[in-house]
Design a protein around this motif. Sequence first.
Motif, PDB file in Angstrom:
ATOM      1  N   MET A  62      -3.404  -2.875   1.041  1.00 38.78           N
ATOM      2  CA  MET A  62      -4.361  -1.900   1.970  1.00 38.78           C
ATOM      3  C   MET A  62      -4.362  -0.396   1.349  1.00 38.78           C
ATOM      4  O   MET A  62      -3.690   0.229   0.579  1.00 38.78           O
ATOM      5  CB  MET A  62      -3.554  -1.529   3.213  1.00 38.78           C
ATOM      6  CG  MET A  62      -3.764  -2.826   4.250  1.00 38.78           C
ATOM      7  SD  MET A  62      -2.875  -2.482   5.901  1.00 38.78           S
ATOM      8  CE  MET A  62      -4.053  -1.215   6.554  1.00 38.78           C
ATOM      9  N   TYR A  63      -5.402   0.293   1.528  1.00 39.15           N
ATOM     10  CA  TYR A  63      -5.916   1.494   1.208  1.00 39.15           C
ATOM     11  C   TYR A  63      -6.416   2.276   2.153  1.00 39.15           C
ATOM     12  O   TYR A  63      -7.620   1.721   2.518  1.00 39.15           O
ATOM     13  CB  TYR A  63      -6.579   1.590  -0.021  1.00 39.15           C
ATOM     14  CG  TYR A  63      -6.877   2.918  -0.596  1.00 39.15           C
ATOM     15  CD1 TYR A  63      -6.051   3.707  -1.272  1.00 39.15           C
ATOM     16  CD2 TYR A  63      -8.389   3.762  -0.538  1.00 39.15           C
ATOM     17  CE1 TYR A  63      -6.265   4.721  -2.028  1.00 39.15           C
ATOM     18  CE2 TYR A  63      -8.339   4.767  -0.859  1.00 39.15           C
ATOM     19  CZ  TYR A  63      -7.390   5.489  -1.660  1.00 39.15           C
ATOM     20  OH  TYR A  63      -7.634   6.823  -2.108  1.00 39.15           O
ATOM     21  N   GLY A  78       0.860  -1.288  -0.085  1.00 38.70           N
ATOM     22  CA  GLY A  78      -0.037   0.073   0.058  1.00 38.70           C
ATOM     23  C   GLY A  78       0.801   1.228  -0.203  1.00 38.70           C
ATOM     24  O   GLY A  78       1.969   1.083   0.067  1.00 38.70           O
ATOM     25  N   GLU A  79       0.381   2.393  -0.368  1.00 43.64           N
ATOM     26  CA  GLU A  79       1.075   3.540  -0.439  1.00 43.64           C
ATOM     27  C   GLU A  79       1.319   4.050   0.834  1.00 43.64           C
ATOM     28  O   GLU A  79       0.840   3.712   2.065  1.00 43.64           O
ATOM     29  CB  GLU A  79       0.471   4.549  -1.268  1.00 43.64           C
ATOM     30  CG  GLU A  79      -0.958   4.944  -1.125  1.00 43.64           C
ATOM     31  CD  GLU A  79      -1.557   5.527  -2.194  1.00 43.64           C
ATOM     32  OE1 GLU A  79      -1.163   6.520  -2.492  1.00 43.64           O
ATOM     33  OE2 GLU A  79      -2.642   4.971  -2.652  1.00 43.64           O
ATOM     34  N   SER A  80       2.112   5.169   1.041  1.00 47.16           N
ATOM     35  CA  SER A  80       2.564   5.831   2.375  1.00 47.16           C
ATOM     36  C   SER A  80       1.385   6.244   3.148  1.00 47.16           C
ATOM     37  O   SER A  80       0.388   6.856   2.663  1.00 47.16           O
ATOM     38  CB  SER A  80       3.443   6.984   2.150  1.00 47.16           C
ATOM     39  OG  SER A  80       4.691   6.725   1.392  1.00 47.16           O
ATOM     40  N   GLY A  81       1.300   6.090   4.498  1.00 49.34           N
ATOM     41  CA  GLY A  81       0.079   6.460   5.225  1.00 49.34           C
ATOM     42  C   GLY A  81      -1.118   5.500   5.137  1.00 49.34           C
ATOM     43  O   GLY A  81      -2.161   6.015   5.676  1.00 49.34           O
ATOM     44  N   CYS A  82      -1.011   4.413   4.416  1.00 50.20           N
ATOM     45  CA  CYS A  82      -2.341   3.699   4.241  1.00 50.20           C
ATOM     46  C   CYS A  82      -2.496   2.881   5.618  1.00 50.20           C
ATOM     47  O   CYS A  82      -3.421   2.167   5.711  1.00 50.20           O
ATOM     48  CB  CYS A  82      -2.179   2.710   3.168  1.00 50.20           C
ATOM     49  SG  CYS A  82      -1.227   1.412   3.256  1.00 50.20           S
ATOM     50  N   GLY A  83      -1.363   2.633   6.549  1.00 49.75           N
ATOM     51  CA  GLY A  83      -1.656   2.132   7.662  1.00 49.75           C
ATOM     52  C   GLY A  83      -1.252   0.672   7.706  1.00 49.75           C
ATOM     53  O   GLY A  83      -1.232  -0.040   8.746  1.00 49.75           O
ATOM     54  N   LYS A  84      -0.044   0.454   7.050  1.00 48.48           N
ATOM     55  CA  LYS A  84       0.407  -0.968   6.851  1.00 48.48           C
ATOM     56  C   LYS A  84       1.451  -1.099   7.927  1.00 48.48           C
ATOM     57  O   LYS A  84       1.589  -2.007   8.619  1.00 48.48           O
ATOM     58  CB  LYS A  84       1.105  -1.022   5.448  1.00 48.48           C
ATOM     59  CG  LYS A  84       2.005  -0.450   5.061  1.00 48.48           C
ATOM     60  CD  LYS A  84       2.494  -0.369   3.591  1.00 48.48           C
ATOM     61  CE  LYS A  84       3.485   0.147   3.018  1.00 48.48           C
ATOM     62  NZ  LYS A  84       3.417   1.677   3.029  1.00 48.48           N
ATOM     63  N   THR A  85       2.192  -0.050   8.142  1.00 51.72           N
ATOM     64  CA  THR A  85       3.245  -0.119   9.175  1.00 51.72           C
ATOM     65  C   THR A  85       2.421  -0.044  10.535  1.00 51.72           C
ATOM     66  O   THR A  85       2.926  -0.907  11.542  1.00 51.72           O
ATOM     67  CB  THR A  85       4.178   1.138   9.200  1.00 51.72           C
ATOM     68  OG1 THR A  85       4.799   0.943   7.962  1.00 51.72           O
ATOM     69  CG2 THR A  85       5.097   1.179  10.325  1.00 51.72           C
ATOM     70  N   ALA A 124       5.767  -3.681   2.973  1.00 50.97           N
ATOM     71  CA  ALA A 124       6.664  -2.976   1.915  1.00 50.97           C
ATOM     72  C   ALA A 124       5.739  -2.097   0.968  1.00 50.97           C
ATOM     73  O   ALA A 124       4.532  -2.232   0.691  1.00 50.97           O
ATOM     74  CB  ALA A 124       7.381  -4.178   1.074  1.00 50.97           C
ATOM     75  N   HIS A 125       6.396  -1.528   0.174  1.00 44.29           N
ATOM     76  CA  HIS A 125       5.540  -0.712  -0.710  1.00 44.29           C
ATOM     77  C   HIS A 125       6.182  -0.856  -2.189  1.00 44.29           C
ATOM     78  O   HIS A 125       5.743  -0.542  -3.085  1.00 44.29           O
ATOM     79  CB  HIS A 125       5.546   0.742  -0.594  1.00 44.29           C
ATOM     80  CG  HIS A 125       7.077   1.482  -0.574  1.00 44.29           C
ATOM     81  ND1 HIS A 125       7.507   1.988   0.474  1.00 44.29           N
ATOM     82  CD2 HIS A 125       7.804   1.798  -1.502  1.00 44.29           C
ATOM     83  CE1 HIS A 125       8.744   2.337   0.166  1.00 44.29           C
ATOM     84  NE2 HIS A 125       9.015   2.208  -0.932  1.00 44.29           N
ATOM     85  N   ASP A 126       7.294  -1.680  -2.222  1.00 43.70           N
ATOM     86  CA  ASP A 126       7.813  -2.074  -3.421  1.00 43.70           C
ATOM     87  C   ASP A 126       7.336  -3.384  -3.960  1.00 43.70           C
ATOM     88  O   ASP A 126       7.229  -4.344  -3.485  1.00 43.70           O
ATOM     89  CB  ASP A 126       9.146  -2.567  -3.361  1.00 43.70           C
ATOM     90  CG  ASP A 126      10.159  -2.468  -4.660  1.00 43.70           C
ATOM     91  OD1 ASP A 126       9.301  -3.148  -5.304  1.00 43.70           O
ATOM     92  OD2 ASP A 126      11.289  -2.292  -4.797  1.00 43.70           O
ATOM     93  N   LEU A 127       6.600  -3.304  -5.219  1.00 40.93           N
ATOM     94  CA  LEU A 127       5.593  -4.344  -5.372  1.00 40.93           C
ATOM     95  C   LEU A 127       6.485  -5.651  -6.030  1.00 40.93           C
ATOM     96  O   LEU A 127       6.075  -6.696  -5.829  1.00 40.93           O
ATOM     97  CB  LEU A 127       4.530  -3.982  -6.537  1.00 40.93           C
ATOM     98  CG  LEU A 127       3.375  -2.935  -5.855  1.00 40.93           C
ATOM     99  CD1 LEU A 127       2.586  -2.222  -7.047  1.00 40.93           C
ATOM    100  CD2 LEU A 127       2.321  -3.790  -5.295  1.00 40.93           C
ATOM    101  N   SER A 128       7.620  -5.210  -6.743  1.00 36.33           N
ATOM    102  CA  SER A 128       8.302  -6.262  -7.239  1.00 36.33           C
ATOM    103  C   SER A 128       8.829  -7.298  -6.025  1.00 36.33           C
ATOM    104  O   SER A 128       9.185  -8.327  -6.407  1.00 36.33           O
ATOM    105  CB  SER A 128       9.360  -5.891  -8.230  1.00 36.33           C
ATOM    106  OG  SER A 128       9.339  -4.282  -8.454  1.00 36.33           O
TER     107      SER A 128
END
Lengths: 296, 326
Positions: B232-233, B51-58, B216-220
């Motif tokens: 996550m979004y 998910g991108e920054s700030g989406c709550g994954k961390t 992570a945010h790196d999809l690969s």
Amino acid sequence: MATPLAYDLEVVETRRRWPEALRDFGRRRPLGAIGAVVIVFMLLVAGLAPVISPYDPVAIDFGAMLARPSSAHWLGTDSFGRDVLSRLVHGSRTALLVGFGASILGAAIGAILGVGSAYFGGRVDLYVQRVMDIFLAFPLIILALALVAILGNSIPNLIMAITVPMIPRCALVIRASALSIREMAYVDAARAAGFGHARIVLRHMLPNVMAPFLIMLTAFVGQAILLESSLSFLGLGVQEPTPAWGLMLSGAAVEFAERAPWMAIFPGLAISLAVFAFNLFGDSLRDALDPRLRTQ
Amino acid sequence: MTDNGALLEVRNLVKHFHVGGGLFGGAPGVVRAVDGVSFAIRRGETLGLVGESGCGKTTTGRCILQLERPTSGEIVFDGQNLTKLDDAGLRRVRRRMQVIFQDPYSSLNPRMTIGQILAEPLVVHGLVPDRAAREARVGELLRHVGLLPQHAHRYPHELSGGQRQRVGIARALAMEPALIVCDEPVSALDVSIQAQIVNLLEDLQRQFGLTYLFVAHDLSVVRHISDRVAVMYLGKIVEIAGRQALYEDPLHPYTRALLSAVPIPDPDVEARRVHVVLGGEVPSPLNPPAGCVFHPRCPIAVDRCRSEVPVLREVKPGHWAACLLA
């Protein structure tokens, strides 16, 4: 198992050795080095006081009252005929004992309160800080005066009275830097590893606020010496006949200032020099320990 | 999504942060960092969380580790509900649940040698009481992560970023955990070092039977290491599926947009490919949109999306999506 990487084998020597660091400090911070020399000189004088002082500091000699500085009494005598130089030399013991005692105690308690307050945060932080604010609202000397008045004036009580106003000043500064340490991932790692609060505060946070702590400590020694002199001058500190710089300035010295200026000038100089030396050293130490101010 | 082989099960996790509302703090508000997240991780599996920054994954990762206390919801680890444990109980569980951080520079205490850092958990938890045995164990841990026993005498500032990250991994391994939460473990590293660390993580997983939550945010990178992937979004999981299914047949329009943003290292393919470009910005988690949180930016949104909240449902076997139109 992964194979060790080849470049890992070379040993990097990046930690500086002590003599080198000292020489570096002297070259880059000449004023701080002067301060350090004066401090070392004072420590030596205090340590060797009985050996180097020409007279007994409390011996009264009515035959040599208010004697001018001469070869017999280098810095003259006071209204009781006591040797000013001897009293100055012994007075340095009082000054350093109270100065170091109060500042080490005050800075240590302040540091633990500051780090603890930052680590626990929330309600603990709120209450600790409000109590600190209450103490900060009193001027240093007023608070110390009030405490001496309550406790009575012996040297341990004097140390206590100077310690208390130091605590909130140190706690404030240490808390600020502990707050940034608290956000470091290694503190989270320690919490995730299930370490206790005491271990995290003492092993992981406290060592990382040593730089501001040492700076506060040296600055406090100067302040504590000044405070002790002030209290003694006001008659609420060290009592006669114990030799103390502030005491030498008070009482008879005021009365005899015109006829015997040496009674006031030399203890005054000693106080100024001591405070000046500790402040210079503290300032340079701050510059040397703060990587942001370090010149390349 | 209950699975009997689950090592970790997160049910309806919610973490709200209160902002403002102090004496001079301005209007009070609630940041809905994590807003009803549920998933399970099976033993030995790697779940990628993107998910991108700030989406709550961390924040999700931190709640699982109990570094943040969740506002509500349950976290069941190895049969124990962590949200109900007291401090002492939590301390015991923490041995089996470790973390690797993003920033290798701030994750090691600069005042301790590598050896002290790795030995500390062994002492605190009484795993290796004997001093000589402890030294041997530290050396062994360092070897596991591709460093040498001699590194135990170094300080963190004497190591490179990649080496420090290896130390971080060794520290996580020290307590022989079952689950490791990897919080963007390679984002702060050079690409060449990233590959080394990812391979190391895979080797260790095979060797010790570890389970990973890989944030992570790196999809690969996530595609490379994960068995299943959750997207996550704005504090919610919008899609969760096996790696293959998610990357080749994404069902949620947000996942499609994310995947289409990954460049393909072939100029011909890249030129002919249709990109899904999202308009606007991520809405503030202080005031998330009504209905489907993604509807203001969704290219296929219909009226229904404005009012109806989509639940995560199994659209295909093992492939869950939170979209009314999927």
